[in-house]
Design a protein around this motif. Sequence first.
Motif, PDB file in Angstrom:
ATOM      1  N   GLN A  55       0.810  -1.203   0.000  1.00  0.00           N
ATOM      2  CA  GLN A  55       0.000   0.000   0.000  1.00  0.00           C
ATOM      3  C   GLN A  55       0.844   1.254   0.000  1.00  0.00           C
ATOM      4  O   GLN A  55       0.332   2.357   0.058  1.00  0.00           O
ATOM      5  CB  GLN A  55      -0.936   0.005   1.211  1.00  0.00           C
ATOM      6  CG  GLN A  55      -0.241   0.073   2.543  1.00  0.00           C
ATOM      7  CD  GLN A  55      -1.185   0.064   3.723  1.00  0.00           C
ATOM      8  OE1 GLN A  55      -0.880  -0.497   4.745  1.00  0.00           O
ATOM      9  NE2 GLN A  55      -2.338   0.699   3.607  1.00  0.00           N
ATOM     10  N   GLU A  84      -6.310   0.409  -6.760  1.00  0.00           N
ATOM     11  CA  GLU A  84      -6.704   1.775  -6.438  1.00  0.00           C
ATOM     12  C   GLU A  84      -5.569   2.455  -5.702  1.00  0.00           C
ATOM     13  O   GLU A  84      -5.030   1.903  -4.726  1.00  0.00           O
ATOM     14  CB  GLU A  84      -7.968   1.792  -5.589  1.00  0.00           C
ATOM     15  CG  GLU A  84      -8.482   3.198  -5.317  1.00  0.00           C
ATOM     16  CD  GLU A  84      -9.744   3.194  -4.477  1.00  0.00           C
ATOM     17  OE1 GLU A  84     -10.745   3.740  -4.925  1.00  0.00           O
ATOM     18  OE2 GLU A  84      -9.702   2.622  -3.372  1.00  0.00           O
ATOM     19  N   PHE A  85      -5.180   3.648  -6.165  1.00  0.00           N
ATOM     20  CA  PHE A  85      -4.084   4.394  -5.562  1.00  0.00           C
ATOM     21  C   PHE A  85      -4.471   5.859  -5.428  1.00  0.00           C
ATOM     22  O   PHE A  85      -5.298   6.377  -6.186  1.00  0.00           O
ATOM     23  CB  PHE A  85      -2.812   4.298  -6.415  1.00  0.00           C
ATOM     24  CG  PHE A  85      -2.166   2.941  -6.425  1.00  0.00           C
ATOM     25  CD1 PHE A  85      -1.338   2.545  -5.393  1.00  0.00           C
ATOM     26  CD2 PHE A  85      -2.404   2.050  -7.463  1.00  0.00           C
ATOM     27  CE1 PHE A  85      -0.754   1.297  -5.403  1.00  0.00           C
ATOM     28  CE2 PHE A  85      -1.828   0.804  -7.479  1.00  0.00           C
ATOM     29  CZ  PHE A  85      -0.998   0.419  -6.437  1.00  0.00           C
ATOM     30  N   LYS A 100      -7.258  10.494  -6.694  1.00  0.00           N
ATOM     31  CA  LYS A 100      -7.443   9.098  -6.316  1.00  0.00           C
ATOM     32  C   LYS A 100      -8.310   8.443  -7.366  1.00  0.00           C
ATOM     33  O   LYS A 100      -9.404   8.902  -7.638  1.00  0.00           O
ATOM     34  CB  LYS A 100      -8.096   8.994  -4.941  1.00  0.00           C
ATOM     35  CG  LYS A 100      -8.428   7.566  -4.517  1.00  0.00           C
ATOM     36  CD  LYS A 100      -9.108   7.577  -3.172  1.00  0.00           C
ATOM     37  CE  LYS A 100      -9.516   6.173  -2.740  1.00  0.00           C
ATOM     38  NZ  LYS A 100     -10.196   6.162  -1.452  1.00  0.00           N
ATOM     39  N   SER A 205      -2.150   3.809  -0.930  1.00  0.00           N
ATOM     40  CA  SER A 205      -3.553   3.403  -0.898  1.00  0.00           C
ATOM     41  C   SER A 205      -3.939   3.146   0.550  1.00  0.00           C
ATOM     42  O   SER A 205      -3.090   2.883   1.401  1.00  0.00           O
ATOM     43  CB  SER A 205      -3.781   2.144  -1.752  1.00  0.00           C
ATOM     44  OG  SER A 205      -2.964   1.083  -1.295  1.00  0.00           O
TER      45      SER A 205
END
Length: 577
Positions: A55, A84-85, A100, A205
């Motif tokens: 993450q 997703e970042f 994002k 993330s």
Amino acid sequence: MKTHSLALTLLFLSGLPSCARPGATGGTTATSTTPHITTHAVSETTYVATTECGQGPYAIEIPALGARYGEEIELHIESDHRVEFTATLETGDSELLRDKRMSGPKVAREGALDNQRCLAQSTAAGSRGGDQVPSAPSDSGQAEQIETTDEDTFVHSTAPLHLQAVPGTRASRGEEAMLGFSWPEQSLKDHAIQAGATLRFRIWSMVPNDMQGVRFVVVHTKQAPNTSQAEYDAYLASVEEARIRDAELREKRRLEAEILARARAEIRWEREAEKRQRREEREEERRVALEAESRIDVDVSVPSGKKRKTFTEAQLRERERARKKQAERLVQAEQRRIENERRKEEKRIRRAERAERKKRRLALEAQARLILKVQAKARRKAYCDSHLKSTKCWGAGGYKAHAKLEAMKAKAEAFCLAHPAQARCWSQEKWQENNRLYLLAYEDNLATKPGPPPSPLTEDVPPRFSVNSVWRAGYWEWASAQWVWLHGTWQVPQSDVDSGLTTQAPSAPPAPRVEAPALAVRGTLVWVPGFWQWDSKAWIWVAGSYQAPPSATATWSPANWAVRGSVHVLIPGGWKQ
């Protein structure tokens, strides 16, 4: 394999005229022969993470070129599965851009991430890995209880993780970027980004992503003329001269138009003045003619040169008759006014009397209806009291069911009076107010997010819990306005537990240690207690930690050791619905 990209772009533009900007040529379309600004590739680098799950925060640093005509930096995040970042672009202590987004094949707006193997939410048996400190077995065959390092002694570093550069370019160069930014020109003065300044992409993330097949591609380009600098400067000078000539010509035309408009306004004013003068002359002539027609004989033989009006006897009689008629008309008008006032007052009195009579009649009717209603209610009560099985009186089930429902209602009311905080006792207004307070608390929680999580903690992997167990690394979770570390764990398939393929020990474990959470955490996280694990030589204490349950109704079943013949078999802890 088709990939999808997520791009974060920064465009630097200097304070040059419009013709010096990308794709501008002083108001004309740029061609191969006309000097204009074009895009030149500087570098394109691909980076990958060194772990299967992560993450961040990851960091990619690029030196700024300080190009005269501007430069552009793009970050493309490519993946064959859903990730997703949150990506930011920083220089020094200033954050320039942030966004994002989710990337991956056929990504929906509310699509789920393909990261289940990286999350702590799992129904498989397992527990987190703590610090293992082996010790020599005692005379009783059990290891001495050695205190392990507690969670609060870890160093929570916020230093970013650097990615590894690998050969390769963007896999979907012709695909439209899902995310793009054009950095405002006027904002560059606030940051004063110079040549050689370090620009840093920071990527993270809130939950770990599956990093297999995820690539971060950084494309760096600059803007430069398609000719030599001397030729381009000469072209800009000619464009500026043409602009100045056009401005002077426009100013000259504006002044001429202003003079012409002023002259026309003066002509209109003169014409209007002549019209007014002629109109006044006609009015004066008309007035003089009227005075001549109504003139009365005047005795001009008055001494001392003064004029005196004289009237004939017929004229005097006519004036007296006119005066009497005017007096009669005034008397008649006053009489008519008095008569109208009298009629209005009579109508008002009659309306008031009718309203009063209607009010008394309605009051009597209402009283009669109330008496009839009370009598009907009394007759119905008498009927229902003598017919306890009537469904018309008591509903389905008769009086017994009605009495039971009333008792339950009274019990519920008493419960709500004694427990006003219970949600089932809330009214609609109470629900709306609590929803509003919840939203405010949620917004406050969002406002206190510190940005990227700290760097991952270094964990010692405990002995494997079973033959086919899979290690899930730890990661940071945002809870109660703070980052909480969810320690790594061995995910044990239920088939290993059923087949007896988990850890076996020659004797029973020591007494469990008494642990208390190092952090006060509210919300969905659950404290999972620690337990003893056998490493084929000694007992290792696996410390407790916070973990995320797979659902709100899931409960944790602690690990235990089952006696099977001459050995003890580990039954790992797990979530149960």
